[in-house]
Design a protein around this motif. Structure first.
Motif, short mmCIF file in Angstrom:
data_model
loop_
_atom_site.label_atom_id
_atom_site.label_comp_id
_atom_site.label_asym_id
_atom_site.label_seq_id
_atom_site.Cartn_x
_atom_site.Cartn_y
_atom_site.Cartn_z
N PHE A 67 0.81 -1.21 0.00
CA PHE A 67 0.00 0.00 0.00
C PHE A 67 0.85 1.26 0.00
CE2 PHE A 67 -3.04 3.22 1.42
CZ PHE A 67 -3.99 3.02 0.44
N ALA A 68 2.02 1.21 0.62
CA ALA A 68 2.93 2.37 0.55
C ALA A 68 3.31 2.62 -0.91
CB ALA A 68 4.17 2.12 1.39
N TRP A 69 3.57 1.54 -1.65
CA TRP A 69 3.84 1.68 -3.07
C TRP A 69 2.64 2.31 -3.76
CZ3 TRP A 69 1.54 0.41 -7.56
CH2 TRP A 69 2.29 0.53 -8.74
N GLY A 70 1.44 1.83 -3.43
CA GLY A 70 0.22 2.35 -4.03
C GLY A 70 0.01 3.82 -3.75
N GLN A 71 0.32 4.25 -2.54
CA GLN A 71 0.19 5.68 -2.22
C GLN A 71 1.16 6.51 -3.05
OE1 GLN A 71 0.67 5.26 2.11
NE2 GLN A 71 -1.36 6.19 2.33
N GLY A 72 2.37 6.02 -3.22
CA GLY A 72 3.33 6.73 -4.07
C GLY A 72 2.87 6.76 -5.52
N TYR A 73 2.31 5.66 -5.98
CA TYR A 73 1.82 5.58 -7.36
C TYR A 73 0.66 6.57 -7.56
CZ TYR A 73 0.05 3.36 -11.67
OH TYR A 73 -0.38 3.10 -12.94
N MET A 74 -0.28 6.59 -6.63
CA MET A 74 -1.39 7.55 -6.75
C MET A 74 -0.88 8.99 -6.68
SD MET A 74 -4.71 5.91 -4.82
CE MET A 74 -3.98 5.85 -3.19
N SER A 75 0.09 9.24 -5.83
CA SER A 75 0.67 10.58 -5.74
C SER A 75 1.33 10.97 -7.06
CB SER A 75 1.70 10.66 -4.61
OG SER A 75 1.07 10.48 -3.36
N GLY A 76 2.00 10.02 -7.68
CA GLY A 76 2.61 10.27 -8.99
C GLY A 76 1.58 10.57 -10.05
N ILE A 77 0.47 9.84 -10.04
CA ILE A 77 -0.61 10.11 -10.98
C ILE A 77 -1.14 11.52 -10.77
CG2 ILE A 77 -2.98 9.49 -11.65
CD1 ILE A 77 -2.24 6.55 -10.85
N LEU A 78 -1.36 11.85 -9.51
CA LEU A 78 -1.90 13.18 -9.18
C LEU A 78 -0.93 14.29 -9.57
CD1 LEU A 78 -4.27 14.69 -7.87
CD2 LEU A 78 -3.17 14.33 -5.66
N LEU A 79 0.35 14.09 -9.31
CA LEU A 79 1.35 15.10 -9.64
C LEU A 79 1.51 15.33 -11.14
CD1 LEU A 79 4.14 14.23 -7.06
CD2 LEU A 79 2.83 16.37 -7.18
N THR A 80 1.25 14.29 -11.91
CA THR A 80 1.44 14.41 -13.35
C THR A 80 0.13 14.59 -14.12
OG1 THR A 80 1.44 11.99 -13.60
CG2 THR A 80 3.59 13.07 -13.31
N ALA A 81 -0.96 14.77 -13.39
CA ALA A 81 -2.26 14.99 -14.05
C ALA A 81 -2.21 16.30 -14.83
CB ALA A 81 -3.38 15.05 -13.01
N PRO A 82 -2.87 16.32 -15.97
CA PRO A 82 -2.92 17.57 -16.75
C PRO A 82 -3.55 18.69 -15.92
CG PRO A 82 -3.77 15.72 -18.03
CD PRO A 82 -3.59 15.23 -16.62
N ALA A 83 -3.20 19.91 -16.25
CA ALA A 83 -3.76 21.08 -15.56
C ALA A 83 -5.29 21.01 -15.61
CB ALA A 83 -3.26 22.36 -16.20
N GLY A 84 -5.90 21.25 -14.47
CA GLY A 84 -7.36 21.26 -14.40
C GLY A 84 -7.98 19.89 -14.16
N VAL A 85 -7.16 18.84 -14.18
CA VAL A 85 -7.66 17.49 -13.92
C VAL A 85 -7.22 17.06 -12.53
CG1 VAL A 85 -7.59 15.07 -14.66
CG2 VAL A 85 -7.58 16.90 -16.37
N ASP A 86 -8.16 16.68 -11.73
CA ASP A 86 -7.92 16.20 -10.36
C ASP A 86 -7.37 17.28 -9.43
OD1 ASP A 86 -8.88 13.79 -11.24
OD2 ASP A 86 -6.93 12.81 -11.32
N ASP A 87 -7.52 18.55 -9.81
CA ASP A 87 -7.12 19.63 -8.90
C ASP A 87 -7.92 19.51 -7.61
OD1 ASP A 87 -5.48 20.57 -10.88
OD2 ASP A 87 -6.72 22.30 -11.41
N GLY A 88 -7.25 19.56 -6.50
CA GLY A 88 -7.93 19.50 -5.21
C GLY A 88 -8.33 18.10 -4.77
N LEU A 89 -8.00 17.08 -5.54
CA LEU A 89 -8.34 15.71 -5.16
C LEU A 89 -7.55 15.31 -3.92
CD1 LEU A 89 -9.76 12.99 -5.84
CD2 LEU A 89 -7.69 12.40 -7.13
N SER A 90 -8.24 14.83 -2.92
CA SER A 90 -7.58 14.33 -1.71
C SER A 90 -7.43 12.83 -1.81
CB SER A 90 -8.39 14.67 -0.46
OG SER A 90 -7.80 14.06 0.68
#
Length: 134
Positions: A67-90
């Protein structure tokens, strides 16, 4: 003591290493402009769900590493999301605590043993409201 009773995960060397690898990959993807390309992911989360299920049956605490890997993976997805996509997603909303997220991915893997753990994490990301993953 169960994971739910232990509260937040204790940072281990393996967890820090996995998060560092995931963040390095995310940074490289963002910097290289590879957003529209297919990229190979690496690490614990590339294991099949059946391998994950077997691993945690033998060593329950190994679920933390996954799950630690999964959290890093989701963080990477969020960090690389296009502008305006997933802004503010917790990724840790009060309505979907970490223990429930862990159970979600475990249930996904129980239902889809031939899928990869990363596919379970991507499904979790979408369940959290994320749109930046296929």
């Amino acid at each position: 003591m169960t994971m739910a009773e232990e509260g937040p995960f204790v940072a281990t060397a393996a967890r820090r290493r996995n998060l560092s690898v995931a963040m390095a990959i995310a940074t490289w993807v963002a910097a290289s402009g590879a957003m529209s390309q297919t990229v190979a992911i690496v690490g614990t989360g590339t294991a099949s769900c059946s391998r994950f299920t077997s691993a945690i049956a033998d060593r329950p605490l190994e679920e933390r590493e996954y799950f630690a890997w999964g959290q890093g993976y989701m963080s990477g997805i969020l960090l690389t999301a296009p502008a305006g996509v997933d802004d503010g997603l917790s990724l840790t909303p009060e309505s979907f605590p970490v223990a429930a997220q862990i159970a979600f991915v475990r249930a996904f893997c129980d239902q889809f043993p031939t899928a990869t753990y990363s596919e379970g994490v991507e499904t979790l990301y979408r369940a959290l409201g994320g749109k930046a993953v296929k």
